[in-house]
Design an enzyme around this catalytic site. Structure first.
Site, short mmCIF file in Angstrom:
data_model
loop_
_atom_site.label_atom_id
_atom_site.label_comp_id
_atom_site.label_asym_id
_atom_site.label_seq_id
_atom_site.Cartn_x
_atom_site.Cartn_y
_atom_site.Cartn_z
N SER A 1 -30.64 -39.52 -65.49
CA SER A 1 -32.01 -39.21 -65.89
C SER A 1 -32.36 -37.78 -65.47
CB SER A 1 -32.95 -40.26 -65.31
OG SER A 1 -34.19 -40.24 -65.98
N GLU B 1 -32.33 -47.18 -74.01
CA GLU B 1 -33.00 -46.44 -72.93
C GLU B 1 -34.50 -46.73 -72.86
OE1 GLU B 1 -31.52 -44.31 -70.80
OE2 GLU B 1 -29.76 -43.47 -71.81
N HIS C 1 -32.82 -48.03 -69.74
CA HIS C 1 -32.59 -46.84 -68.92
C HIS C 1 -32.28 -47.23 -67.47
CE1 HIS C 1 -33.14 -42.57 -68.02
NE2 HIS C 1 -34.00 -42.85 -67.07
#
Length: 489
Positions: A189, A310, A399
């Site tokens: 991320s 995600e 995610h």
């Protein structure tokens, strides 16, 4: 190296040994960025005389505390004195082990290297590698870009912190059994986005040899956007641009409050990170994806990928469906007007479309662009993580879901997704760890169990990480072609 006392450039540190792993926690890699050093580039730490007790994590960098209970059972201390590294090493006497340096995510305003999910013990023991985790300044402390107002201040402080930690690794890791010339950075991320920037940053040149980017590629603000964000921040604090020295006396709490106020006020663009790296002639002179396309990271092998779903982490079934105007503005912000108009039909107004927009445009498209750019200068491997729990509402590969598998800390999977730790889960974790470790050792993630072909723009080979490992060429080809129109279109 059977003893836990190690001599670094700055003094001796004493760690612990547990379950076959040596651990040193809370080693300073920079001077505490407090008082006059707040909002300034990191400086090397002071030398110490006695043996430093490195048996407990240092404080985490200041951040909103309301989300910390998701990551910690006990809430950690916060302090601006937070620039620390943690080192995990197998307790076998060895030298010149590959080094894996973890850069955590959290949208550039949350997170720490000390989160239980990032405990490097299992990875170090399983792979005979040294794992290093680190803190870097977050939110306004790390990404309030002030150089437009006063040259004495540096932009991209959080990235400069990461580079300083990598410099510490280069200069000290051999004392812990690591090879300073075989360092892999890996992050997820905002950590992946940080690595995208580090690959293009003058300050990080030569500090690592390989890179793994999970669910995060190039993400920057222009110099102008950075200046207007900083101006808005100063306005909330009631400080004018000529009085930046007043920033040194504002409490950390008030800086966090001001950041929160601004984040709430700026909600109209749903896909914009308020704090993020910024283009700046000194620290980040060129948009990372463009720099990479010109060969800035030539010779650095890259492993890169995303999770299949995600966006599902960021929305719930009762999230608002944004207005058409808001969605159009977000598309235009992410793609530029001409392309936004061409792909609008991919995202009709609905909650599901919003989720897909986030998956595709914040994570997948930037990863494909970065992989394509780097594949001209070094070998690249692409993955997509498809595994997901069976039970709703967690039945998506959302995610960050790959993180427990990467670190082998599978209890994190129970916390994140209420998933059972089955043999299938353990096997997938083993497969992922083996690939990541093999890549760190050799620059190629193929193992005896999994032959992973490199990524080429013509064929776009992608390893699908699921209960069964498969290879797909150019997954979601039709959508990709729309999102990357060829030059003449």
């Amino acid at each position: 190296m059977t003893h836990q006392i190690v001599t670094t450039q700055y003094g001796k540190v004493k760690g612990t040994t547990e379950n076959g792993v040596h651990k040193w926690k809370g080693i300073p890699y920079a001077k505490p960025p407090v008082g006059q050093w707040r909002f300034k580039a990191p400086e090397p730490p002071e030398v110490w005389e006695d043996v430093l007790d490195a048996t407990a994590y240092g404080s985490i960098c200041p951040q909103p505390s309301d989300l910390l209970s998701l990551s910690y059972t006990e809430l950690p201390r916060q302090s601006e004195d937070c620039l620390y590294v943690n080192v995990f090493a197998p307790d076998t006497p060895s030298k010149n082990l590959p080094v894996m340096v973890w850069i955590h995510g959290g949208a550039f305003y949350l997170g720490a290297g000390s989160e239980p999910l990032y405990d490097g013990s299992k990875l170090a023991a399983q792979g005979e590698v040294i794992v290093v985790t680190l803190n870097y300044r977050l939110g306004p402390f790390g990404f309030l870009h002030l150089s437009s107002f006063n040259e004495a201040y540096s932009d991209n402080l959080g990235l400069l912190d990461q580079a300083a930690a990598l410099k510490w690794v280069r200069e000290n890791i051999s004392a812990f059994g690591g090879d300073p010339d075989n360092v892999t950075v890996f992050g997820e991320s905002a950590g992946g986005m940080s690595i995208a920037a580090l690959l293009a940053m003058p300050a990080a040149k030569g500090l690592f040899q390989k890179a793994i980017m999970e669910s995060g590629a190039s993400r920057t603000m222009t110099k102008e956007q950075a200046a207007s964000t900083s101006a808005a921040f100063l306005q909330v604090l009631g400080i004018n641009e000529g009085q930046l020295d007043k920033l040194h006396t504002v409490s950390a709490e008030d800086l966090l409050k001001a950041a929160d106020q601004l984040r709430i006020a700026e909600k109209e663009n749903i896909f914009q990170l308020f704090f993020q790296p910024a283009l700046d002639p000194k620290t980040l002179p060129e948009e990372p994806e463009k720099a990479i396309a010109e060969g800035a990271a030539s010779g650095i092998p890259l492993l890169i990928g995303t999770t299949r779903d995600e966006g599902y982490l960021f929305f719930t079934p009762d999230s608002d469906v944004h207005s058409q105007e808001t969605l159009d503005a977000a598309l235009e912000y992410l793609l530029g007007k001409p392309l936004a108009e061409k792909v609008a039909d991919l995202y009709p107004r609905s909650l599901e479309s919003q989720i897909h927009m986030m998956t595709d445009l914040l994570f997948w498209r930037p990863a494909v662009a970065y992989a394509s750019a780097q594949s001209h200068y070094a070998p690249v491997w692409m993955y997509r993580f498809d595994w997901h729990p069976k039970k709703p509402p967690y039945n998506k590969a959302f995610h960050a879901l790959e993180l427990p598998f990467v670190f082998g800390n599978l209890d994190g999977l129970e916390r994140m997704a209420k998933a059972e730790i089955t043999d299938e889960v353990k096997q997938l974790s083993h497969t992922i760890q083996s690939a990541w470790i093999t890549f760190a050792k050799t620059g190629n993630p193929s193992t005896e169990a999994v032959n992973w072909p490199a990524y080429h723009e013509e064929t776009r080979e992608t390893l699908i990480l699921d209960s069964e490992i498969t290879i797909e060429n150019d997954p979601e080809s039709e959508k990709r072609q729309k999102l990357f129109p060829s030059k003449g279109e």
